[in-house]
Design a protein around this motif. Structure first.
Motif, PDB file in Angstrom:
ATOM      1  N   PHE A 118       0.807  -1.235   0.000  1.00  0.00           N
ATOM      2  CA  PHE A 118       0.000   0.000   0.000  1.00  0.00           C
ATOM      3  C   PHE A 118       0.836   1.280   0.000  1.00  0.00           C
ATOM      4  O   PHE A 118       0.309   2.371   0.201  1.00  0.00           O
ATOM      5  CB  PHE A 118      -0.929   0.024   1.232  1.00  0.00           C
ATOM      6  CG  PHE A 118      -1.641  -1.285   1.459  1.00  0.00           C
ATOM      7  CD1 PHE A 118      -2.477  -1.812   0.481  1.00  0.00           C
ATOM      8  CD2 PHE A 118      -1.483  -1.993   2.647  1.00  0.00           C
ATOM      9  CE1 PHE A 118      -3.123  -3.019   0.678  1.00  0.00           C
ATOM     10  CE2 PHE A 118      -2.128  -3.205   2.851  1.00  0.00           C
ATOM     11  CZ  PHE A 118      -2.949  -3.721   1.864  1.00  0.00           C
ATOM     12  N   GLY A 119       2.139   1.136  -0.150  1.00  0.00           N
ATOM     13  CA  GLY A 119       3.004   2.318  -0.118  1.00  0.00           C
ATOM     14  C   GLY A 119       2.935   3.033   1.217  1.00  0.00           C
ATOM     15  O   GLY A 119       3.105   4.261   1.298  1.00  0.00           O
ATOM     16  N   ALA A 120       2.668   2.258   2.294  1.00  0.00           N
ATOM     17  CA  ALA A 120       2.543   2.874   3.619  1.00  0.00           C
ATOM     18  C   ALA A 120       3.903   3.372   4.096  1.00  0.00           C
ATOM     19  O   ALA A 120       4.940   2.822   3.736  1.00  0.00           O
ATOM     20  CB  ALA A 120       1.984   1.855   4.614  1.00  0.00           C
ATOM     21  N   GLU A 121       3.872   4.412   4.923  1.00  0.00           N
ATOM     22  CA  GLU A 121       5.105   4.884   5.573  1.00  0.00           C
ATOM     23  C   GLU A 121       5.251   4.102   6.876  1.00  0.00           C
ATOM     24  O   GLU A 121       4.256   3.910   7.593  1.00  0.00           O
ATOM     25  CB  GLU A 121       4.955   6.385   5.869  1.00  0.00           C
ATOM     26  CG  GLU A 121       6.174   7.009   6.508  1.00  0.00           C
ATOM     27  CD  GLU A 121       5.880   8.422   7.037  1.00  0.00           C
ATOM     28  OE1 GLU A 121       6.524   8.816   8.007  1.00  0.00           O
ATOM     29  OE2 GLU A 121       4.983   9.100   6.489  1.00  0.00           O
ATOM     30  N   ALA A 122       6.465   3.641   7.181  1.00  0.00           N
ATOM     31  CA  ALA A 122       6.672   2.848   8.408  1.00  0.00           C
ATOM     32  C   ALA A 122       7.284   3.700   9.507  1.00  0.00           C
ATOM     33  O   ALA A 122       8.155   4.530   9.239  1.00  0.00           O
ATOM     34  CB  ALA A 122       7.589   1.673   8.097  1.00  0.00           C
ATOM     35  N   VAL A 123       6.801   3.503  10.731  1.00  0.00           N
ATOM     36  CA  VAL A 123       7.448   4.159  11.887  1.00  0.00           C
ATOM     37  C   VAL A 123       7.681   3.116  12.976  1.00  0.00           C
ATOM     38  O   VAL A 123       7.059   2.043  12.974  1.00  0.00           O
ATOM     39  CB  VAL A 123       6.599   5.335  12.462  1.00  0.00           C
ATOM     40  CG1 VAL A 123       6.449   6.470  11.467  1.00  0.00           C
ATOM     41  CG2 VAL A 123       5.234   4.857  12.953  1.00  0.00           C
ATOM     42  N   ASP A 124       8.562   3.446  13.925  1.00  0.00           N
ATOM     43  CA  ASP A 124       8.826   2.528  15.041  1.00  0.00           C
ATOM     44  C   ASP A 124       7.598   2.470  15.952  1.00  0.00           C
ATOM     45  O   ASP A 124       6.844   3.453  16.041  1.00  0.00           O
ATOM     46  CB  ASP A 124      10.041   3.008  15.848  1.00  0.00           C
ATOM     47  CG  ASP A 124      11.333   2.723  15.104  1.00  0.00           C
ATOM     48  OD1 ASP A 124      11.303   1.847  14.206  1.00  0.00           O
ATOM     49  OD2 ASP A 124      12.341   3.384  15.386  1.00  0.00           O
ATOM     50  N   PRO A 125       7.424   1.326  16.667  1.00  0.00           N
ATOM     51  CA  PRO A 125       6.210   1.167  17.470  1.00  0.00           C
ATOM     52  C   PRO A 125       5.882   2.359  18.381  1.00  0.00           C
ATOM     53  O   PRO A 125       4.741   2.823  18.412  1.00  0.00           O
ATOM     54  CB  PRO A 125       6.482  -0.103  18.270  1.00  0.00           C
ATOM     55  CG  PRO A 125       7.310  -0.922  17.332  1.00  0.00           C
ATOM     56  CD  PRO A 125       8.188   0.074  16.618  1.00  0.00           C
ATOM     57  N   ASP A 126       6.861   2.877  19.084  1.00  0.00           N
ATOM     58  CA  ASP A 126       6.508   3.945  20.029  1.00  0.00           C
ATOM     59  C   ASP A 126       6.250   5.283  19.336  1.00  0.00           C
ATOM     60  O   ASP A 126       5.653   6.193  19.923  1.00  0.00           O
ATOM     61  CB  ASP A 126       7.598   4.088  21.099  1.00  0.00           C
ATOM     62  CG  ASP A 126       7.113   5.006  22.218  1.00  0.00           C
ATOM     63  OD1 ASP A 126       6.026   4.726  22.777  1.00  0.00           O
ATOM     64  OD2 ASP A 126       7.779   6.031  22.497  1.00  0.00           O
ATOM     65  N   ASP A 127       6.692   5.424  18.078  1.00  0.00           N
ATOM     66  CA  ASP A 127       6.541   6.709  17.395  1.00  0.00           C
ATOM     67  C   ASP A 127       5.144   6.923  16.811  1.00  0.00           C
ATOM     68  O   ASP A 127       4.822   8.018  16.365  1.00  0.00           O
ATOM     69  CB  ASP A 127       7.581   6.838  16.271  1.00  0.00           C
ATOM     70  CG  ASP A 127       8.992   6.905  16.839  1.00  0.00           C
ATOM     71  OD1 ASP A 127       9.104   7.197  18.059  1.00  0.00           O
ATOM     72  OD2 ASP A 127       9.953   6.639  16.100  1.00  0.00           O
TER      73      ASP A 127
END
Ligand SMILES: NC(=O)c1ccc[n+]([C@@H]2O[C@H](COP(=O)([O-])OP(=O)(O)OC[C@H]3O[C@@H](n4cnc5c(N)ncnc54)[C@H](O)[C@@H]3O)[C@@H](O)[C@H]2O)c1
Ligand SMILES: CC(C)C[C@H](N)C(=O)O
Length: 364
Positions: free
Chosen positions: A216-225
């Motif tokens: 889906f072309g999603a942007e990834a972030v770290d769990p706590d972010d």
């Protein structure tokens, strides 16, 4: 925890501890309330830090099912199971068969299905021992995996929440921060991507995140972010209690709408977000698609009939928002009122004496 004190406080009916040394099964079945019918609720498998944490989770989730089933208009009570263990390492067929025998022992007071950490294959193993299980393989006439239907209900519910917050239910261009991209959230992301929403995702498992990034072309972030993401909608789709003292000051979304159960750490957090003007779609109303779908099996499953009910989540939530505004209460209170009214009205009519086909004098 004083277990009986806790059970009395929230009026639980029954707590069952299930142990099988051979398979390593350690399960807790909690039955909260069966006024409306047998308790239907899924089985969660998770690595708890302590037995007390597992008991508390089972109890809280079971009560949530009572309210979910009542608010969804189902003639079912609420219950839930937790199995203590790592679903990636500790499963074996004997474990689920042993658990199935415990369910059978309850003789229909509790019916199970999937939740976090359990699958259709696990339900099929339970089904070898009992009929009181839903969400098994479709070849048995079952509805199969409930997660895609839950996801569709959450998508519809998110649109209702957007309508309430923005006066328009289109999600095109909206930034949605999705916490946990497991069974439900992956399909939810699919619907959101199709409608043109922008996705920011996180998960504790890297491969789950990568799947959403690739598809889906999603942007990834770290769990706590995930709590700091500049977004329109926060969609909690992992575990509970993520709306709490630490996260509320960080959350920027005007809408909170996701699949996770027990999203509010406590009711006070529902009050705080209400005062901040956040539109919160109560968890057990927006995520009721899965249970609506599996519950239809009790009538001989019809996907068309089940989906018609799942579509109703949109209107059900609009009704919650209406009650919230009318009575000037947070949306979680409005949803509780809707569920409690239904349980109370049935419990009043059940007070009437019924012979249930057995003439008491026939025993003489
Ligand atoms: N499956 C259903 O039909 C259904 C129905 C109603 C409600 N729910 C609820 O929706 C939620 C998700 O269910 P699911 O079936 O998709 O489960 P799942 O196990 O497939 O997905 C949950 C995901 O959350 C991730 N996760 C766990 N802790 C996390 C954290 N701290 N940060 C980020 N990610 C984290 C896990 O790695 C996993 O990928 C649960 O709370 C469940 O009770 C599910
Ligand atoms: C499919 C359902 C019976 C259970 C689901 N995990 C829920 O929380 O609603």
């Amino acid at each position: 925890m004083e277990i009986f004190t806790y059970m009395e406080k929230y009026d639980y009916e029954q707590l069952v501890f299930c142990q099988d040394k051979n398979s390593g099964l350690k399960a807790i079945i909690a039955i909260h309330d069966t006024t409306l019918g047998p308790a239907l609720g899924g089985t969660r498998m998770w690595t708890y830090n302590s037995e007390e944490e597992a008991i508390e989770d089972a109890l809280r989730l079971a009560k949530g099912m009572t309210y979910k089933n009542a608010a969804a208009g189902l003639n079912l009570g609420g219950g839930k199971t937790v199995i203590i263990g790592d679903p990636r390492k500790d499963k074996n067929p004997e474990m689920f068969r042993a658990f199935g025998r415990y369910i059978q022992g309850l003789n229909g007071r509790y019916i199970t299905a999937e939740d976090v950490g359990t699958t259709v294959q696990d339900m099929d193993l339970i089904h070898m021992e009992t009929d009181f299980v839903t969400g098994i393989s479709p070849e048995f006439g079952s509805s199969g995996n409930p997660s895609p239907i839950t996801a569709y209900g959450v998508y519809k519910g998110m649109k209702a929440a957007a309508m309430e917050a923005y006066g328009d239910d289109s999600l095109e261009g909206k930034v949605v921060a999705v916490q946990g991209v497991g069974n439900v959230a992956y399909t939810l992301c699919e619907h959101l991507h199709k409608e043109g929403a922008k996705l920011v995702v996180t998960d504790i498992h890297k491969e789950a995140v990568q799947r959403a990034v690739d598809a889906f072309g999603a942007e990834a972030v770290d769990p706590d972010d995930i709590y700091d993401v500049d977004c329109d909608i926060y969609a909690p789709c992992a575990l509970g209690a993520t709306i709490n003292d630490d996260t509320i000051p960080r959350l920027k979304a005007k809408v909170i709408a996701g699949s996770a159960n027990n999203q509010l750490k406590s009711t006070k957090h529902g009050d705080i977000i209400h005062e901040k003007g956040v539109v919160y779609a109560p968890d057990y109303v927006i995520n009721s698609g899965g249970v609506i779908n599996v519950a239809d099996e009790l009538n001989g499953y019809s996907q068309a009939r089940a989906m018609k009910k799942v579509e109703g989540i949109y209107d059900n939530l609009m009704n919650v928002f209406k009650i919230s505004k009318r009575d000037n209460v947070p949306t979680y209170v409005a949803a509780d009122r809707m569920a409690e009214e239904r349980i109370q009205s049935v419990s009043k009519s059940r007070n009437q004496f019924l012979l249930n086909g057995h003439h008491t004098l026939s025993r003489r």
